[in-house]
Design a protein around this motif. Structure first.
Motif, PDB file in Angstrom:
ATOM      1  N   ILE A  71       3.944   7.622  -9.006  1.00  0.00           N
ATOM      2  CA  ILE A  71       4.190   6.380  -9.754  1.00  0.00           C
ATOM      3  C   ILE A  71       3.452   6.418 -11.083  1.00  0.00           C
ATOM      4  CG2 ILE A  71       3.781   3.890  -9.760  1.00  0.00           C
ATOM      5  CD1 ILE A  71       4.238   3.968  -6.700  1.00  0.00           C
ATOM      6  N   LYS A  72       2.189   6.848 -11.058  1.00  0.00           N
ATOM      7  CA  LYS A  72       1.411   6.938 -12.295  1.00  0.00           C
ATOM      8  C   LYS A  72       2.036   7.919 -13.274  1.00  0.00           C
ATOM      9  CE  LYS A  72      -3.132   5.693 -10.501  1.00  0.00           C
ATOM     10  NZ  LYS A  72      -4.517   6.153 -10.265  1.00  0.00           N
ATOM     11  N   GLU A  73       2.478   9.049 -12.759  1.00  0.00           N
ATOM     12  CA  GLU A  73       3.102  10.065 -13.615  1.00  0.00           C
ATOM     13  C   GLU A  73       4.396   9.528 -14.233  1.00  0.00           C
ATOM     14  OE1 GLU A  73       2.563  13.346 -15.597  1.00  0.00           O
ATOM     15  OE2 GLU A  73       1.188  12.721 -14.029  1.00  0.00           O
ATOM     16  N   LYS A  74       5.162   8.799 -13.436  1.00  0.00           N
ATOM     17  CA  LYS A  74       6.409   8.209 -13.929  1.00  0.00           C
ATOM     18  C   LYS A  74       6.121   7.207 -15.046  1.00  0.00           C
ATOM     19  CE  LYS A  74      10.506   5.925 -12.079  1.00  0.00           C
ATOM     20  NZ  LYS A  74      11.110   5.328 -10.873  1.00  0.00           N
ATOM     21  N   LYS A 113       3.443   7.163 -17.019  1.00  0.00           N
ATOM     22  CA  LYS A 113       2.972   7.919 -18.183  1.00  0.00           C
ATOM     23  C   LYS A 113       4.128   8.562 -18.939  1.00  0.00           C
ATOM     24  CE  LYS A 113      -1.596   9.067 -16.387  1.00  0.00           C
ATOM     25  NZ  LYS A 113      -2.482  10.137 -15.916  1.00  0.00           N
ATOM     26  N   ASN A 114       5.078   9.148 -18.204  1.00  0.00           N
ATOM     27  CA  ASN A 114       6.232   9.772 -18.848  1.00  0.00           C
ATOM     28  C   ASN A 114       7.074   8.752 -19.603  1.00  0.00           C
ATOM     29  OD1 ASN A 114       5.533  12.308 -17.949  1.00  0.00           O
ATOM     30  ND2 ASN A 114       6.812  12.201 -16.115  1.00  0.00           N
ATOM     31  N   ARG A 115       7.270   7.592 -18.997  1.00  0.00           N
ATOM     32  CA  ARG A 115       8.057   6.544 -19.651  1.00  0.00           C
ATOM     33  C   ARG A 115       7.350   6.057 -20.909  1.00  0.00           C
ATOM     34  NH1 ARG A 115       8.884   1.690 -16.041  1.00  0.00           N
ATOM     35  NH2 ARG A 115       9.589   3.332 -14.644  1.00  0.00           N
ATOM     36  N   ALA A 116       6.014   5.904 -20.846  1.00  0.00           N
ATOM     37  CA  ALA A 116       5.250   5.464 -22.013  1.00  0.00           C
ATOM     38  C   ALA A 116       5.335   6.500 -23.126  1.00  0.00           C
ATOM     39  CB  ALA A 116       3.802   5.198 -21.622  1.00  0.00           C
ATOM     40  N   LEU A 117       5.247   7.770 -22.776  1.00  0.00           N
ATOM     41  CA  LEU A 117       5.347   8.834 -23.772  1.00  0.00           C
ATOM     42  C   LEU A 117       6.724   8.835 -24.427  1.00  0.00           C
ATOM     43  CD1 LEU A 117       4.067  11.298 -25.126  1.00  0.00           C
ATOM     44  CD2 LEU A 117       4.989  12.677 -23.257  1.00  0.00           C
ATOM     45  N   LYS A 118       7.752   8.671 -23.612  1.00  0.00           N
ATOM     46  CA  LYS A 118       9.117   8.640 -24.142  1.00  0.00           C
ATOM     47  C   LYS A 118       9.298   7.443 -25.089  1.00  0.00           C
ATOM     48  CE  LYS A 118      12.531   9.458 -21.295  1.00  0.00           C
ATOM     49  NZ  LYS A 118      13.573   9.276 -20.267  1.00  0.00           N
ATOM     50  N   ASP A 119       8.764   6.290 -24.713  1.00  0.00           N
ATOM     51  CA  ASP A 119       8.867   5.109 -25.570  1.00  0.00           C
ATOM     52  C   ASP A 119       8.111   5.301 -26.879  1.00  0.00           C
ATOM     53  OD1 ASP A 119      10.411   3.848 -23.687  1.00  0.00           O
ATOM     54  OD2 ASP A 119       8.782   2.620 -22.871  1.00  0.00           O
ATOM     55  N   ARG A 120       6.932   5.912 -26.786  1.00  0.00           N
ATOM     56  CA  ARG A 120       6.137   6.152 -27.982  1.00  0.00           C
ATOM     57  C   ARG A 120       6.840   7.096 -28.947  1.00  0.00           C
ATOM     58  NH1 ARG A 120       1.276   6.402 -25.215  1.00  0.00           N
ATOM     59  NH2 ARG A 120       1.625   8.614 -24.905  1.00  0.00           N
ATOM     60  N   THR A 166       0.849  -1.191   0.000  1.00  0.00           N
ATOM     61  CA  THR A 166       0.000   0.000   0.000  1.00  0.00           C
ATOM     62  C   THR A 166       0.884   1.240   0.000  1.00  0.00           C
ATOM     63  OG1 THR A 166      -0.110  -0.057   2.413  1.00  0.00           O
ATOM     64  CG2 THR A 166      -1.886  -1.141   1.220  1.00  0.00           C
ATOM     65  N   VAL A 167       0.464   2.218  -0.786  1.00  0.00           N
ATOM     66  CA  VAL A 167       1.203   3.474  -0.855  1.00  0.00           C
ATOM     67  C   VAL A 167       0.210   4.615  -0.669  1.00  0.00           C
ATOM     68  CG1 VAL A 167       3.047   2.600  -2.346  1.00  0.00           C
ATOM     69  CG2 VAL A 167       0.996   3.534  -3.359  1.00  0.00           C
ATOM     70  N   SER A 168       0.739   5.758  -0.308  1.00  0.00           N
ATOM     71  CA  SER A 168      -0.112   6.922  -0.118  1.00  0.00           C
ATOM     72  C   SER A 168      -0.584   7.451  -1.473  1.00  0.00           C
ATOM     73  CB  SER A 168       0.653   8.004   0.633  1.00  0.00           C
ATOM     74  OG  SER A 168       1.706   8.492  -0.170  1.00  0.00           O
ATOM     75  N   GLU A 169      -1.563   8.328  -1.431  1.00  0.00           N
ATOM     76  CA  GLU A 169      -2.101   8.905  -2.661  1.00  0.00           C
ATOM     77  C   GLU A 169      -1.041   9.709  -3.409  1.00  0.00           C
ATOM     78  OE1 GLU A 169      -5.095   8.670  -4.171  1.00  0.00           O
ATOM     79  OE2 GLU A 169      -5.603   7.125  -2.716  1.00  0.00           O
TER      80      GLU A 169
END
Length: 93
Positions: A58-61, A63-70, A49-52
């Motif tokens: 984590i979600k932003e990281k 998304k950024n990695r997916a954008l960079k890969d794309r 469990t992690v805080s909000e």
């Protein structure tokens, strides 16, 4: 010709030996263990469990990695298309 028929018969016998009813694990009392009620129920999974705030990071990281890969895949695709077009122009000129 007779070798082919013998190979066919061997294959039929091998396939017959693979039937579940002929396997050792389904004979005698081994089958009882599979369907036994004495087996404990599946344990509940314990997820981290992690805080909000951490979750958003984590979600932003991700998304950024997916954008960079794309974008990297897009650049590679464009480079290959330009290289092929250049090759076609050179070959057919």
């Amino acid at each position: 010709m007779s070798g082919s028929i013998q190979d066919m018969n061997n294959r039929v016998n091998q396939n017959r030996s693979l039937k579940p009813s002929n396997r050792a694990r389904f004979k005698d009392s081994n089958r009882d263990n599979i369907y036994s009620d004495s087996v404990p129920a599946l344990t509940k999974l314990d997820f981290k469990t992690v805080s909000e705030i951490e979750l958003k990071k984590i979600k932003e990281k991700i998304k950024n990695r997916a954008l960079k890969d794309r974008t990297r895949e897009t650049y590679i695709f464009l480079f290959i298309v330009v290289a092929l077009l250049g090759l076609l122009i050179v070959l057919f000129k």
